[in-house]
Design an enzyme around this catalytic site. Structure first.
Site: not given
Ligand code: NOJ
Length: 512
Positions: A59, A79, A92, A117, A162, A206-207, A349, A351, A416
């Protein structure tokens, strides 16, 4: 490389985080040593609490083929299918952190963060996914980043995976192929060998729920393969075993000399029952078991193995579909015992929250259909830019309490938490989100008595929000993606967060 003095200074800081008992750690009991003391007041963070921000390699880094890096599954997917990314965006160049990491460290410093992190790009270190080629430029990059963090008093919290699998390992099937666990172990060994003298907190995956979704549908996550209810379960099975093997590798070969911790990060919304009916309460719990329990039950529960409700429902559905075997693979009893307890902390994580009710949903077969839960948004809570993100702070406290009750004894790190908008510099909504969610977290710690030991905000920088592209922004710092220099600018939220991170407390009015 860092001098011995700087490393021992860091180890001293870490001993504080670890409750000063690092040296006494032994397998099976060591996680109890990650217990922080009680905070002085309801609005304060305990001593040794880690406060910082998070990012991920694909990212932010860019440099997708720079200096010997191999191709990964996200490079390949975007791509080949630019239409899968909003506005054709891809990673990229992204924030160009491959070249501008020193600015990222400065941004963390300005935030008063004591932890960062970030994730390591497997294909930047091992371009073919295997140890036949070890890319020195990749090692150099992460060594420089780690050293600079430590020189600035910032603890690295490193995610090994990740989502950016080397493409060469997708050619042999990716995560549904159990052999991937062997490759992951060798990759982890390279990381421990090269960075373990300075990295003391490791996250294997991760996730995983998001990782396996790449084997369940097209166009949402790499490698974009539609084998729902089969490929995703096979991938989950490999990931759980790969995680456990890396944990054991560390215990057996590195723990004594490196004295660090290994955990895993799972993602979860809070599933609130839509009504008080038993059916809805059970549906919400089932949703948690299918999202979190699938990974957490084998690793963190007393009994180990997949959650009984999953075993029962997937077995029954598989039989009803006329299959000779369950779509959910089985662990042997030796494997159950081997996997149980393989984490020093529970990374989460979080939200947002949803309402959940029982009902038929998803294609047959699919995890959604197996779970039999319909989840939907609340009416009355503020909406962020991401369609799935509503601001519901109380759900955070409920989730932390659920994790602590379900998997007692494990320290929790919130790896997160954050808010998306369309890019305003005067991001009051983000500030409000963070302060209200941090307040709920502090209630979960100080009032409810849970052992949460760290928090990394998502995200340090605006970055590539996967298939949502660059339009949706999670950063504390803005990045100008139209400027080749990718300048970083602090948003207003940085000021509030820097103040909280420095004072280690929230305004008392949140608790009155
Ligand atoms: C979880 C992910 O680990 C992360 O890569 C993502 O950008 C965020 N949530 C927000 O959606």
């Amino acid at each position: 490389m860092l001098s011995k003095g700087v490393v021992s200074l860091l180890t001293a800081c870490l001993a504080l985080v670890a409750g000063s008992t690092l040296g006494a750690a032994t397998a099976g009991t060591h996680r109890r040593h990650l217990r922080l003391p009680r905070a002085g007041a309801v609005n304060q963070f305990p001593d040794g609490f880690m406060l910082g921000a998070a990012t991920a390699s694909y990212q932010i880094e860019g440099g997708w083929d720079a200096d010997g890096k191999g191709e990964n599954i996200w490079d390949r997917m975007f791509h080949e299918h630019p239409e899968y990314g909003t506005n054709g965006d891809n990673g990229d160049v992204a924030c160009d952190s491959y070249h501008k990491y020193a600015e990222d460290v400065q941004a963390l410093k300005n935030l008063n963060a004591n932890v960062y992190r970030f994730s390591i790009s497997w294909a930047r270190i091992l371009p073919n996914g295997d140890t036949d080629v070890i890319n020195q430029a990749g090692l150099d990059y992460y060594n420089s980043l780690i050293d600079l963090l430590l020189e600035n008093g910032i603890q690295p919290l490193v995610t090994m995976y990740h989502w950016d699998l080397p493409q060469s390992l997708q050619y042999i099937g990716g995560w549904p192929n159990p052999i991937l666990a062997d490759y992951f172990v060798e990759y982890a060994r390279v990381l421990f060998e090269n960075f373990g003298d300075r990295v003391k907190f490791w996250i294997t995956f991760n996730e995983p729920a998001a990782v396996v979704s790449g084997y369940a549908s097209v166009g949402r996550a790499a490698p974009s393969l539609p084998a729902p209810g089969i490929g995703d379960y096979l991938a989950a099975h490999t990931i759980i075993k790969a995680h456990a093997r890396v944990y054991h590798l560390y215990q057996e070969q590195y723990k004594a000399s490196q004295q660090g911790y290994v955990g895993i990060t799972l993602n979860s919304a809070w599933n609130e029952p839509a009504t008080n009916s038993t059916e809805d309460i059970e549906a919400a719990e089932r949703a948690r078991q299918f999202e979190v329990g699938i990974y957490a039950h084998p690793i963190f529960s007393e009994e180990g193995d997949y959650p009984p409700v999953m075993r029962q429902r997937v077995d029954a559905n598989s039989a009803a579909e006329g299959r000779p075997r369950s779509r959910l693979p089985s662990f042997t009893s030796e494997e159950v015992a081997y996997i149980r307890g393989t984490s020093d902390f529970f990374g989460v994580n979080h939200y947002s929250s949803v309402l959940s009710t029982s009902g038929e949903t998803g294609t047959i077969p699919s995890k959604e259909h197996d779970a039999g839960v319909i989840s939907y948004s609340f009416d009355s809570y503020p909406q962020a830019a991401s369609s799935w993100l509503q601001v519901i702070p109380w759900g955070f406290r409920k989730l932390l309490n659920w994790i602590a009750a379900e998997y007692p004894e494990y320290p929790i790190i919130v790896t997160e938490n954050g808010y998306s908008d369309w890019g305003e510099l005067d991001d009051k909504n983000r500030t409000d989100y963070y302060t209200s969610y941090l307040a709920e977290m502090l209630k979960a710690i100080n009032t409810d008595g849970n052992n949460v030991i760290g928090y990394t905000a998502w995200s340090l920088l605006d970055n590539l929000e996967w298939t949502d592209g660059f339009a949706i922004k999670f950063g504390l710092y803005q990045v100008d993606f139209n400027d080749p220099e990718r300048p970083r600018t602090a948003k207003d939220s940085v000021q509030t967060m820097a103040q909280i991170y420095a004072s280690k407390e929230l305004p008392i009015e949140y608790f009155e």
